[in-house]
Scaffold this motif. Sequence first.
Motif, PDB file in Angstrom:
ATOM      1  N   ARG A  85      28.393 -20.540   5.046  1.00  8.89           N
ATOM      2  CA  ARG A  85      28.562 -21.993   4.958  1.00  8.89           C
ATOM      3  C   ARG A  85      27.233 -22.754   4.908  1.00  8.89           C
ATOM      4  N   SER A  86      26.296 -22.353   5.780  1.00 10.40           N
ATOM      5  CA  SER A  86      25.058 -23.159   5.868  1.00 10.40           C
ATOM      6  C   SER A  86      23.970 -22.550   4.985  1.00 10.40           C
ATOM      7  N   GLN A  88      20.536 -22.881   2.848  1.00  3.51           N
ATOM      8  CA  GLN A  88      19.315 -23.685   2.828  1.00  3.51           C
ATOM      9  C   GLN A  88      18.608 -23.633   1.474  1.00  3.51           C
ATOM     10  N   LYS A 175      25.331 -30.261  -4.085  1.00  3.19           N
ATOM     11  CA  LYS A 175      24.997 -31.315  -3.128  1.00  3.19           C
ATOM     12  C   LYS A 175      26.205 -31.648  -2.256  1.00  3.19           C
ATOM     13  N   GLN A 176      27.374 -31.692  -2.896  1.00  2.00           N
ATOM     14  CA  GLN A 176      28.602 -32.030  -2.162  1.00  2.00           C
ATOM     15  C   GLN A 176      28.921 -30.960  -1.125  1.00  2.00           C
ATOM     16  N   ASN A 177      28.698 -29.698  -1.505  1.00  2.00           N
ATOM     17  CA  ASN A 177      29.078 -28.593  -0.624  1.00  2.00           C
ATOM     18  C   ASN A 177      28.036 -28.306   0.459  1.00  2.00           C
ATOM     19  N   TYR A 178      26.746 -28.413   0.102  1.00  2.00           N
ATOM     20  CA  TYR A 178      25.696 -27.989   1.041  1.00  2.00           C
ATOM     21  C   TYR A 178      24.825 -29.126   1.546  1.00  2.00           C
ATOM     22  N   GLY A 179      25.097 -30.345   1.084  1.00  2.00           N
ATOM     23  CA  GLY A 179      24.358 -31.490   1.606  1.00  2.00           C
ATOM     24  C   GLY A 179      23.091 -31.794   0.819  1.00  2.00           C
ATOM     25  N   GLU A 180      22.429 -32.876   1.233  1.00  2.00           N
ATOM     26  CA  GLU A 180      21.251 -33.392   0.537  1.00  2.00           C
ATOM     27  C   GLU A 180      20.068 -32.430   0.629  1.00  2.00           C
ATOM     28  N   LYS A 181      20.016 -31.619   1.686  1.00  2.00           N
ATOM     29  CA  LYS A 181      18.768 -30.926   2.004  1.00  2.00           C
ATOM     30  C   LYS A 181      18.676 -29.507   1.462  1.00  2.00           C
ATOM     31  N   VAL A 182      19.648 -29.095   0.657  1.00  2.00           N
ATOM     32  CA  VAL A 182      19.563 -27.725   0.131  1.00  2.00           C
ATOM     33  C   VAL A 182      18.493 -27.694  -0.969  1.00  2.00           C
ATOM     34  N   HIS A 205      17.723 -34.591  -6.342  1.00  2.00           N
ATOM     35  CA  HIS A 205      17.928 -33.345  -5.588  1.00  2.00           C
ATOM     36  C   HIS A 205      16.578 -32.791  -5.138  1.00  2.00           C
TER      37      HIS A 205
END
Length: 408
Positions: A85-86, A88, A175-182, A205
Amino acid sequence: MHNIRQYQLPLQRYMAMMDLQEGNERLFYKLLIDNVEELLPIVYTPTVGEACQKYGSIFSRPQGLYISLKEKGKILEVLKNWPERSIQVIVVTDGERILGLGDLGCQGMGIPVGKLSLYTALGGVRPSACLPITLDVGTNNEELLNDEFYIGLRQRRVTGQEYADFLHEFMAAVKQNYGEKVLIQFEDFANHNAFDLLARYGTTHLVFNDDIQGTASVVLAGLVAALKLVGGTLAEHTYLFLGAGEAGTGIAELIALEMSRQTKTPIDECRKKIWLVDSKGLIVSTRKESLQHFKKPWAHEHEHVGNLLDAVNAIKPTVLIGTSGKGQTFTQEVVEAISSFNEMPIILALSNPTSQAECTAEQAYTWSKGRAVFATGSPFDPVEYNGKTHVPGQANNAYIFPGFGLGV
């Protein structure tokens, strides 16, 4: 290690390492970290290039995530199928320009897998936080399209709006799945797409292109180190590139930026110290109309010069850099020419894998009579010349992206 050393062929060692990565990830990284010099050429360049060429026939278990055109409209769902899930860092390719080997389509997966194993082994990023992705948009490689073991879509590459839409859906889904910081590392895209993607997503991004920016950082570092031997500042040298694609123009731009920073001169002035040769000869101002946008800044005033040897003799560079993806293009005449007007010519034959290197370490040292300051993209063994052992440097992005990714 004893068992891996029993294999004669590098490709067999590669397969053994990949099996280990699937079966016992902790042991895989323990081996890689403890034996990095011995195993890096196996899990990374040059062996990974051969592995990508033969990926279909050595395929046992899928590594990484494949997203194909058939899944357009459902990319977010596909990403959600990945068990971790997380995430990076993502390394993504569409396989169009794998190393200097060209379009390998879906079989380019070996590159994101190899790169991400170095994020862990050299940067210390958790393996579960790394996601290798290959976007399967077809291939124009006839040999693969006719190969019974090819693992991708059997169709020509899509281009234009359809390609752009597919990429856009992918970037939005990530971006939707892993957020702004991937962090998204673009890897081995063809020139025309690579520059566009970097420009388009650079503001929305967290992205970088290893072929344009990673290579440039490593080569600039190499030049700064080489100047300690050769003398002079960056601005006092003259640079000639063979190859004006992503790597060539990316390196050239970073050299010019650093030159501008050191001398407080406008970047346009600094660019004039840097010359590029592409397949049609020296890039000069009379060619400006027909040039791709990323080559235009390098079109300087000069008469037309058709080939590398004539360009070397005309420009008289102190630094010769190869990013052409074509092997054996730094010929004996070229190396002898640059050595004739430089006490210590800096020669960087950067194309990967080893088969595509512009010249070998032995050729560079022999033809320059042991005077060249030399580095390559893939590893070469030390060379003995006139009783002196020369150890070629390796200007490889592995020195940059794992630490850079960790820092980000």
